[in-house]
Each structure stands twice: as C-alpha cells, then as structure tokens.
Design a protein around this motif. Structure first.
Motif, PDB file in Angstrom:
ATOM      1  N   ASN A 171      38.614 -17.797  55.471  1.00 28.92           N
ATOM      2  CA  ASN A 171      37.904 -16.974  56.442  1.00 28.92           C
ATOM      3  C   ASN A 171      36.851 -16.063  55.805  1.00 28.92           C
ATOM      4  N   ILE A 172      36.718 -16.147  54.489  1.00 30.38           N
ATOM      5  CA  ILE A 172      35.703 -15.373  53.774  1.00 30.38           C
ATOM      6  C   ILE A 172      34.512 -16.294  53.513  1.00 30.38           C
ATOM      7  N   PRO A 173      33.350 -16.026  54.087  1.00 30.04           N
ATOM      8  CA  PRO A 173      32.242 -16.985  53.995  1.00 30.04           C
ATOM      9  C   PRO A 173      31.608 -17.086  52.622  1.00 30.04           C
ATOM     10  N   GLU A 174      31.620 -15.989  51.850  1.00 29.69           N
ATOM     11  CA  GLU A 174      30.912 -15.984  50.571  1.00 29.69           C
ATOM     12  C   GLU A 174      31.661 -15.151  49.537  1.00 29.69           C
ATOM     13  N   LEU A 175      31.591 -15.608  48.297  1.00 30.05           N
ATOM     14  CA  LEU A 175      32.121 -14.869  47.162  1.00 30.05           C
ATOM     15  C   LEU A 175      30.964 -14.587  46.209  1.00 30.05           C
ATOM     16  N   TYR A 176      31.115 -13.542  45.386  1.00 26.83           N
ATOM     17  CA  TYR A 176      30.035 -13.138  44.486  1.00 26.83           C
ATOM     18  C   TYR A 176      30.550 -13.044  43.045  1.00 26.83           C
ATOM     19  N   ILE A 177      29.860 -13.709  42.132  1.00 24.49           N
ATOM     20  CA  ILE A 177      30.205 -13.586  40.721  1.00 24.49           C
ATOM     21  C   ILE A 177      29.804 -12.196  40.243  1.00 24.49           C
ATOM     22  N   ALA A 178      30.753 -11.475  39.678  1.00 24.90           N
ATOM     23  CA  ALA A 178      30.454 -10.169  39.082  1.00 24.90           C
ATOM     24  C   ALA A 178      30.205 -10.309  37.590  1.00 24.90           C
ATOM     25  N   ASP A 179      31.031 -11.124  36.915  1.00 23.92           N
ATOM     26  CA  ASP A 179      30.916 -11.313  35.469  1.00 23.92           C
ATOM     27  C   ASP A 179      31.403 -12.721  35.139  1.00 23.92           C
ATOM     28  N   GLY A 180      30.636 -13.432  34.306  1.00 19.19           N
ATOM     29  CA  GLY A 180      31.054 -14.774  33.917  1.00 19.19           C
ATOM     30  C   GLY A 180      30.101 -15.865  34.356  1.00 19.19           C
ATOM     31  N   HIS A 181      28.813 -15.538  34.449  1.00 15.63           N
ATOM     32  CA  HIS A 181      27.837 -16.537  34.902  1.00 15.63           C
ATOM     33  C   HIS A 181      27.745 -17.727  33.943  1.00 15.63           C
ATOM     34  N   HIS A 182      27.835 -17.478  32.641  1.00 13.47           N
ATOM     35  CA  HIS A 182      27.775 -18.595  31.694  1.00 13.47           C
ATOM     36  C   HIS A 182      29.037 -19.455  31.771  1.00 13.47           C
ATOM     37  N   ARG A 183      30.182 -18.821  31.995  1.00 12.25           N
ATOM     38  CA  ARG A 183      31.433 -19.586  32.099  1.00 12.25           C
ATOM     39  C   ARG A 183      31.417 -20.508  33.307  1.00 12.25           C
ATOM     40  N   SER A 184      30.946 -20.000  34.445  1.00 14.81           N
ATOM     41  CA  SER A 184      30.910 -20.837  35.649  1.00 14.81           C
ATOM     42  C   SER A 184      29.876 -21.948  35.512  1.00 14.81           C
ATOM     43  N   ALA A 185      28.719 -21.648  34.920  1.00 12.61           N
ATOM     44  CA  ALA A 185      27.699 -22.680  34.717  1.00 12.61           C
ATOM     45  C   ALA A 185      28.185 -23.751  33.747  1.00 12.61           C
ATOM     46  N   SER A 186      28.949 -23.349  32.739  1.00 16.38           N
ATOM     47  CA  SER A 186      29.500 -24.317  31.783  1.00 16.38           C
ATOM     48  C   SER A 186      30.531 -25.214  32.454  1.00 16.38           C
ATOM     49  N   ALA A 187      31.339 -24.631  33.332  1.00 12.33           N
ATOM     50  CA  ALA A 187      32.325 -25.432  34.061  1.00 12.33           C
ATOM     51  C   ALA A 187      31.631 -26.456  34.949  1.00 12.33           C
ATOM     52  N   GLU A 188      30.515 -26.061  35.574  1.00 11.93           N
ATOM     53  CA  GLU A 188      29.756 -26.997  36.403  1.00 11.93           C
ATOM     54  C   GLU A 188      29.183 -28.129  35.549  1.00 11.93           C
ATOM     55  N   LEU A 189      28.629 -27.816  34.387  1.00 13.10           N
ATOM     56  CA  LEU A 189      28.048 -28.835  33.514  1.00 13.10           C
ATOM     57  C   LEU A 189      29.117 -29.792  33.014  1.00 13.10           C
ATOM     58  N   LEU A 190      30.284 -29.271  32.667  1.00 15.88           N
ATOM     59  CA  LEU A 190      31.384 -30.122  32.216  1.00 15.88           C
ATOM     60  C   LEU A 190      31.817 -31.065  33.330  1.00 15.88           C
ATOM     61  N   TYR A 191      31.891 -30.547  34.537  1.00 17.58           N
ATOM     62  CA  TYR A 191      32.230 -31.368  35.704  1.00 17.58           C
ATOM     63  C   TYR A 191      31.197 -32.479  35.899  1.00 17.58           C
ATOM     64  N   ASP A 192      29.919 -32.127  35.857  1.00 15.92           N
ATOM     65  CA  ASP A 192      28.855 -33.105  36.080  1.00 15.92           C
ATOM     66  C   ASP A 192      28.881 -34.230  35.051  1.00 15.92           C
ATOM     67  N   GLN A 193      29.212 -33.887  33.808  1.00 10.64           N
ATOM     68  CA  GLN A 193      29.175 -34.883  32.741  1.00 10.64           C
ATOM     69  C   GLN A 193      30.439 -35.741  32.678  1.00 10.64           C
ATOM     70  N   ASN A 194      31.485 -35.326  33.409  1.00 10.04           N
ATOM     71  CA  ASN A 194      32.749 -36.066  33.338  1.00 10.04           C
ATOM     72  C   ASN A 194      33.260 -36.483  34.712  1.00 10.04           C
ATOM     73  N   ILE A 195      32.373 -36.458  35.716  1.00 11.52           N
ATOM     74  CA  ILE A 195      32.812 -36.718  37.087  1.00 11.52           C
ATOM     75  C   ILE A 195      33.408 -38.119  37.241  1.00 11.52           C
ATOM     76  N   ALA A 196      32.913 -39.078  36.460  1.00  9.46           N
ATOM     77  CA  ALA A 196      33.396 -40.457  36.588  1.00  9.46           C
ATOM     78  C   ALA A 196      34.853 -40.602  36.170  1.00  9.46           C
ATOM     79  N   GLN A 197      35.358 -39.668  35.370  1.00  5.88           N
ATOM     80  CA  GLN A 197      36.737 -39.772  34.888  1.00  5.88           C
ATOM     81  C   GLN A 197      37.761 -39.415  35.953  1.00  5.88           C
ATOM     82  N   GLY A 198      37.328 -38.707  36.991  1.00  6.05           N
ATOM     83  CA  GLY A 198      38.249 -38.351  38.077  1.00  6.05           C
ATOM     84  C   GLY A 198      39.287 -37.318  37.701  1.00  6.05           C
TER      85      GLY A 198
END
Length: 414
Positions: A199-226
């Motif tokens: 029921n919360i429409p949006e969340l805001y990153i306060a600290d950890g922008h590089h960590r979240s971006a790294s997690a996204e990149l890792l996901y993108d590069q390994n998506i085929a592995q499931g």
C-alpha cells in the motif's frame, strides 16, 4: 505498490554477535583496524579484509576470493549459522542521542528499475562495476541499502508491540551503541507486513546508491541463470522521520590565486557577510553558510533571487536543485571563484561529515594544508524526495545519513 521479500539470513551465533559485527570498514583508522584484527579473531573485519598486511600487493580478484574463503571459514567454524526459514527482521540501534528502528528485508530489483524505489544521487560507473564484481565473486552481501518510507501509524503501532517480545540479539558495542534484533517469521506477520508495503506507492533510497546499482548490474548480467536471489537486494527500511540527515562540510586547499580581500569582495556579490571572529558559528537555517578563513569565522547569508522558501512543491523543477544549499555553494563560490569544476575528483577539495565538530575544520585550516572551510545547513527529507520525484541528482557529498548498519550482523547470500 512496493514489494518486500523475506529471506534466509546467515547470522552470527548469539554468543559471538558482539564480537563479530563491526562498523563500516572505512570508519577505522589504520591503527584501529590493525588492533581489531590482531586481538579479535571473530571480527568480521577478517572476512572483508583478509590478508590485510598484504592487501595492497594482491590483485582484486585474489582479494575477493580471499573474502569468499574467509567467510566460508567463519561458517565452517560455526561462527555463522543459516536460518532455516525465510524471515523479516526488526532492528533497533540506540546511540547516545537517538534511537533508530526499521525492518530488514529484501527489496525488488523490478521496483528499482521501475522507479518505485527512487534515487537522488548519481553513481560512478567504476564503483558500480567494482562492487558488482565483489558481489559476484564473494557470493554474499552484508551491507543493506538504507531506504525510507512515509511514516505509517499502523506500522509504528506494530513495531511498538513487536518490541515487547524477546529479541534474538541484544548487545552493546565499543562505540557505546545498543543493538537489538527481533525475528519476524510467522506466516501471518510476514503476510501483514508485505500487505502494508504493497500500500506504499514509493520508497526512497537514503544511503546505498552504489550498492543498489551494483545489484541491478549483477542481475542484468546473470538473468539467464534464473537465480531468484539476484531478483532482490537486502535493505534496511526505516520511517522517513526516523533518519538523521547531516551535511557534508567542505574544506578547500587554496583560494585559486585570490587574495583574502578579493575573495571576500567576490563573495559579497551573492552573500551578506557578517564576521563572527572566534565564535564557533554554524548555519541555523537554509540559505545560511558558515566560513572559516584566516583564523576567523564568518556567517554568509545568501541573497536569494526569490523570496520563496524551498518546499517540495516547487513548480519549476530546476529551482529545486538551484535552491539546494550544496548546489548554491557550488554555483556561486566553488566553481566560479575557486575554480573547482569536478566535486568528486578535484584534489583541492575535501569533505567533513557534519556530525564532526567544526573545530575539525578550524584545526585543518589553521594547520595550513587548507585555506578555507565552509559549513552548510543539512538538507531535510522533503528536499531529497523532491529531487528524487523529479529525477534530479544532488551534488556529490551533499548528505551524510544515519543510521549505519553493522557489517556482519546479517548476510544475504547470492
């Protein structure tokens, strides 16, 4: 609609948790780091910095593999145990002056991609790549992204009741903090919390922008592995009123060839300048700046081009950024007068977290390595949200945000 996901955490055994957990690695001086590593065999510092004596002589690949091996050693020795069931956690940090409490959970890469989890800071690609490689080779993460959500009476009430239950950890640390952790593992509680965040429409990153971006990149590069564990990243979710936002103050090595008199004259084009001499003066509100120059403090009051105070509903989105104190200092002083173009990489500028005494700035300038220091008034959460809502980016080192999570308290395995 925001998604939070329970996960199987790997955690220290209760008898060793106070010995295992540590502050962020960068918070330790070399002497303090050496002391902890020499005298505390259980410190998680052994995992995140294996072979610390030779750390500058080995390749990143070997260092990351060393982290993975040392982490496995801690598991083999029974220092860490893996939970049998997926769960959420409620985590409280009590400092001398403040208490922070929030929920540890997995958050969705899909939400991050779709801007349901919003950002306000830019990232450096080399740092994103570096941390992505770290995650890939070590196979775990122990530093959650700090995320805020709007204050919610139902969640607050639930937290108050949950705190009456027996925690799984309750310990103190040498920096005089108290840490308490409760486990949330019943199906009913998990479903209730998931529904609250839906029921919360949006969340805001306060600290950890590089960590979240790294997690996204890792996901993108390994998506085929499931690998479903890569669909989420560990986060510490805290009500927006409960975060503490400090400023980052600036110290500059020289006046870019200007004399003191010429520098003050140019400042007067945009600021009302009031000498404070030896008074340890800090800004009291937005659009005020402190300055220390030639053994004296000054108060600088920005001559606003508009009489409108900032609020999160500014119609012209460019004004949101222009009215940010860190941006004003850059636009009116650092770039045009002092010639600092690149706030991240120019070696003439350094940053001091606002939680440190302004005496630190005075001492550094008096010692002669720096010529001038600037003190800012801290941003508030409305500024951060307004920037994120309008896809705007803060200048580097605009905010220093607490709480800070203890490394090694909880591990999210990938």
């Amino acid at each position: 609609m925001s998604k939070i996901i329970p996960f199987k955490a790997v955690r220290p055994t209760p008898d060793k948790v106070a010995l295992v957990t540590c502050r962020n690695y960068d918070d330790y001086s070399p002497a303090e780091l050496a002391s902890w590593l020499d005298f505390n065999p259980y410190s998680f510092l052994h995992v995140i910095n294996p072979a610390y004596v030779h750390s500058q002589k080995i390749t990143l690949d070997k260092r990351f593999k060393g982290v993975a091996h040392k982490y496995q050693d801690f598991k083999n020795d029974g220092v860490f145990l893996e939970d049998e069931k997926s769960a959420f956690f409620l985590y409280e940090i009590q400092t001398k002056n403040q208490s922070f409490i929030g929920i540890v959970a997995g958050t969705s890469i899909e939400d991050y991609k779709n801007n349901i989890i919003k950002k306000h800071e830019d990232t450096l690609q080399y740092r994103v790549e570096y941390f992505k490689d770290y995650l890939q080779q070590t196979g775990f993460n122990t530093e959650p992204v700090l995320i805020t959500y709007p204050d919610n009476l139902e969640i607050n009430s639930w937290i108050s009741e949950k705190k009456k239950e027996q925690p799984i950890y309750h310990f103190s640390t040498t920096n005089k903090e108290k840490h308490t952790l409760w486990k949330i593992e019943t199906e009913a509680e998990i479903a209730w919390l998931e529904n609250q965040f839906e029921n919360i429409p949006e969340l805001y990153i306060a600290d950890g922008h590089h960590r979240s971006a790294s997690a996204e990149l890792l996901y993108d590069q390994n998506i085929a592995q499931g690998n479903k564990n890569l669909n989420n990243f560990m986060s510490f979710l805290i009500a927006e009123s409960n975060v503490k936002i400090y400023e980052f103050n600036r110290i500059i090595r020289d006046l870019n060839g200007h004399s003191k008199e010429d520098f003050l004259e140019q400042l007067a084009n945009h600021f009302i300048i009031k000498p404070k001499e030896q008074e340890l003066w800090k800004p009291q509100s937005k659009f005020e700046f402190g300055m220390y120059l030639d053994e004296s403090f000054y108060a600088l009051f920005y001559k606003q081009e508009s009489n409108d105070n900032f609020n999160g509903n500014v119609k012209n989105k460019n004004k949101i950024l222009e009215n940010l104190d860190a941006q004003i200092l850059y636009d009116k002083v650092l770039q045009p007068i002092l010639g600092i173009e690149d706030l991240r990489n120019d070696e003439r500028i350094e940053y001091i977290p606002g939680k440190q005494s302004i005496l630190t700035i005075k001492e550094l300038v008096d010692e002669g390595e720096f010529e001038v220091g600037f003190m800012l008034f801290p941003s508030d959460i409305s500024e951060i949200k307004a920037l994120a809502d309008n896809n705007l980016i803060m200048p580097p080192k605009s905010t220093y945000i607490e709480p800070k999570f203890r490394s090694g308290l909880m591990v999210y395995e990938l």
